[in-house]
Design an enzyme around this catalytic site. Structure first.
Site, short mmCIF file in Angstrom:
data_model
loop_
_atom_site.label_atom_id
_atom_site.label_comp_id
_atom_site.label_asym_id
_atom_site.label_seq_id
_atom_site.Cartn_x
_atom_site.Cartn_y
_atom_site.Cartn_z
N GLY A 1 0.77 -1.52 -0.03
CA GLY A 1 -0.08 -0.49 0.09
C GLY A 1 0.60 1.72 -0.54
CB SER B 1 -5.85 1.91 14.20
OG SER B 1 -6.12 2.93 14.45
CE1 TYR C 1 -8.50 0.68 9.74
CE2 TYR C 1 -8.90 1.58 11.82
CZ TYR C 1 -7.72 1.59 10.42
OH TYR C 1 -7.06 2.48 10.55
N1 LIG Z 1 -4.19 7.29 8.26
C1 LIG Z 1 -4.38 7.85 9.46
O1 LIG Z 1 -4.86 8.48 10.07
C2 LIG Z 1 -4.59 6.48 9.76
C3 LIG Z 1 -4.48 5.79 11.62
C4 LIG Z 1 -4.52 4.72 12.14
C5 LIG Z 1 -4.32 4.05 11.42
N2 LIG Z 1 -3.73 3.88 10.22
C6 LIG Z 1 -3.07 2.34 9.47
O2 LIG Z 1 -2.16 2.82 7.89
C7 LIG Z 1 -2.72 2.72 7.15
C8 LIG Z 1 -2.24 3.56 5.75
O3 LIG Z 1 -3.44 3.99 6.06
P1 LIG Z 1 -3.15 5.50 4.84
O4 LIG Z 1 -4.48 6.48 5.81
O5 LIG Z 1 -2.00 6.18 4.75
O6 LIG Z 1 -3.96 5.12 3.77
P2 LIG Z 1 -4.71 5.51 2.89
O7 LIG Z 1 -4.16 6.66 2.16
O8 LIG Z 1 -6.20 5.27 1.95
O9 LIG Z 1 -3.74 4.45 1.20
C9 LIG Z 1 -4.48 3.10 1.29
C10 LIG Z 1 -2.69 2.02 0.78
O10 LIG Z 1 -3.31 0.49 1.25
C11 LIG Z 1 -3.71 0.54 -0.84
N3 LIG Z 1 -4.90 -0.92 -0.27
C12 LIG Z 1 -5.80 -0.67 -0.24
N4 LIG Z 1 -6.35 -1.48 -0.23
C13 LIG Z 1 -5.71 -2.86 -0.85
C14 LIG Z 1 -5.93 -3.40 -1.37
N5 LIG Z 1 -6.88 -4.83 -1.58
N6 LIG Z 1 -4.58 -5.01 -1.56
C15 LIG Z 1 -3.43 -4.24 -1.88
N7 LIG Z 1 -3.21 -2.38 -0.96
C16 LIG Z 1 -4.30 -2.11 -0.68
C17 LIG Z 1 -3.68 0.92 -1.49
O11 LIG Z 1 -3.19 1.10 -2.53
P3 LIG Z 1 -4.23 2.15 -3.83
O12 LIG Z 1 -3.46 3.63 -3.74
O13 LIG Z 1 -3.90 1.34 -4.77
O14 LIG Z 1 -5.62 1.39 -3.77
C18 LIG Z 1 -2.87 2.55 -0.81
O15 LIG Z 1 -2.05 2.70 -1.41
C19 LIG Z 1 -3.53 1.55 7.25
O16 LIG Z 1 -3.36 -0.03 7.71
C20 LIG Z 1 -4.23 1.99 8.59
O17 LIG Z 1 -5.15 1.01 8.34
C21 LIG Z 1 -4.09 5.24 9.35
#
Ligand SMILES: NC(=O)c1ccc[n+]([C@@H]2O[C@H](COP(=O)([O-])OP(=O)(O)OC[C@H]3O[C@@H](n4cnc5c(N)ncnc54)[C@H](OP(=O)(O)O)[C@@H]3O)[C@@H](O)[C@H]2O)c1
Length: 252
Positions: free
Chosen positions: A20, A146, A159
């Site tokens: 991702g 998270s 989630y």
């Molecule tokens: N943002 C926050 O505040 C936050 C807080 C706590 C935890 N997190 C965790 O941190 C991680 C990254 O979060 P983010 O906010 O950076 O997410 P994001 O911007 O939504 O990006 C998600 C990434 O995951 C990939 N992805 C989605 N579905 C997939 C699948 N089926 N197979 C392979 N790749 C897939 C997407 O690829 P595509 O672009 O190709 O769809 C993208 O690269 C996640 O695990 C999230 O739960 C985030």
């Protein structure tokens, strides 16, 4: 460049797989591990996304397609990685999705998608690389959890279940393979500025900001910095841990 990895020759540079990596936290982790001296394979769900990652890494690694919930897609990507590089010694399970709703209204499909993408993917992505790490007697596995795994969050039972599962999985696998020089840790971000949080209303963001003792949302670099540490040689005595990176939002 920073750390001991940046002094390695091309052949010695460790392969790091970041799932991702098209945007948000994963893109920042991929950039950071590349600048630390790893050969980074960042994954996307589309060829377009993979090309974007290759461009962003500018010769320090490349993008590949891997759908983390799909065993055949994971196997295809690993075949390509093994042919062209070698199996990874660093794996960052970052890919994640949300499908929020109150449980009463949640469709079975939204439960399955989140649990399979966020949690079951760890089985599919980690297992094929374990033998290589064991042979090398060195490995680093870092799983994105998270803050809500510990706090709970209404509307996110799918989630939160997936993230709490990741933390338990992390502690168990860490105990299974610690004696082989492989560490397994989780990183639990709080409220980070990414596409995922951009979907929220400004009033919700303001409310969150007021609850964070540090007084700001986290940046993707805050998370990448912690992952860089956990992936380093210097973190060899840290395992089974979940590192909370949330500006003090939750300290339990
Ligand atoms: N943002 C926050 O505040 C936050 C807080 C706590 C935890 N997190 C965790 O941190 C991680 C990254 O979060 P983010 O906010 O950076 O997410 P994001 O911007 O939504 O990006 C998600 C990434 O995951 C990939 N992805 C989605 N579905 C997939 C699948 N089926 N197979 C392979 N790749 C897939 C997407 O690829 P595509 O672009 O190709 O769809 C993208 O690269 C996640 O695990 C999230 O739960 C985030």
């Amino acid at each position: 460049m920073s750390g001991e990895d940046s002094n390695r020759s091309d052949d010695e540079r460790r392969v790091a797989l970041v799932t991702g990596a098209t945007r948000g936290i994963g893109a920042a982790i991929a950039r950071r591990l590349a600048s630390d001296g790893h050969r980074v394979i960042g994954t996307a769900t589309s060829t377009q996304g993979a090309a974007q990652i290759s461009a962003a890494l500018a010769g320090m690694g490349e993008g590949m397609v891997m759908r983390v919930e799909d065993e055949a897609s994971v196997a295809d990507a690993y075949r390509e990685i093994e042919d062209r590089y070698e199996m990874p010694l660093v794996i960052v399970n970052n890919a994640g999705v949300t499908r929020d709703n109150l449980l009463l209204r949640m469709k079975a499909e939204d439960w399955q998608t989140v649990v399979q993408t966020n949690l079951s993917s760890l089985y599919l992505v980690i297992k094929p690389a374990l033998r290589h790490m064991m042979k090398a007697r060195w490995g680093r596995i870092i799983n994105l959890s998270s803050v809500v795994a510990r706090m709970g969050n209404p509307g996110q039972s799918n989630y939160v279940a997936s993230k709490a599962g990741i933390e338990g999985f992390t502690r168990s696998l860490a105990q299974e393979i610690a004696s082989r020089g492989i560490t397994v840790n989780a990183v639990a971000p709080g409220f980070i500025e990414t596409d995922m949080t951009a979907q929220l209303e400004e009033s919700q963001v303001q409310q969150m900001r007021e609850r964070i003792p540090v007084g700001r949302l986290g940046s993707v670099e805050d998370i990448a910095h912690a992952v860089s540490f956990l992936a380093s040689d210097g973190a060899g005595y840290v395992t089974g841990e979940t590192l909370q990176i949330n500006g003090g939002l939750y300290m339990g």
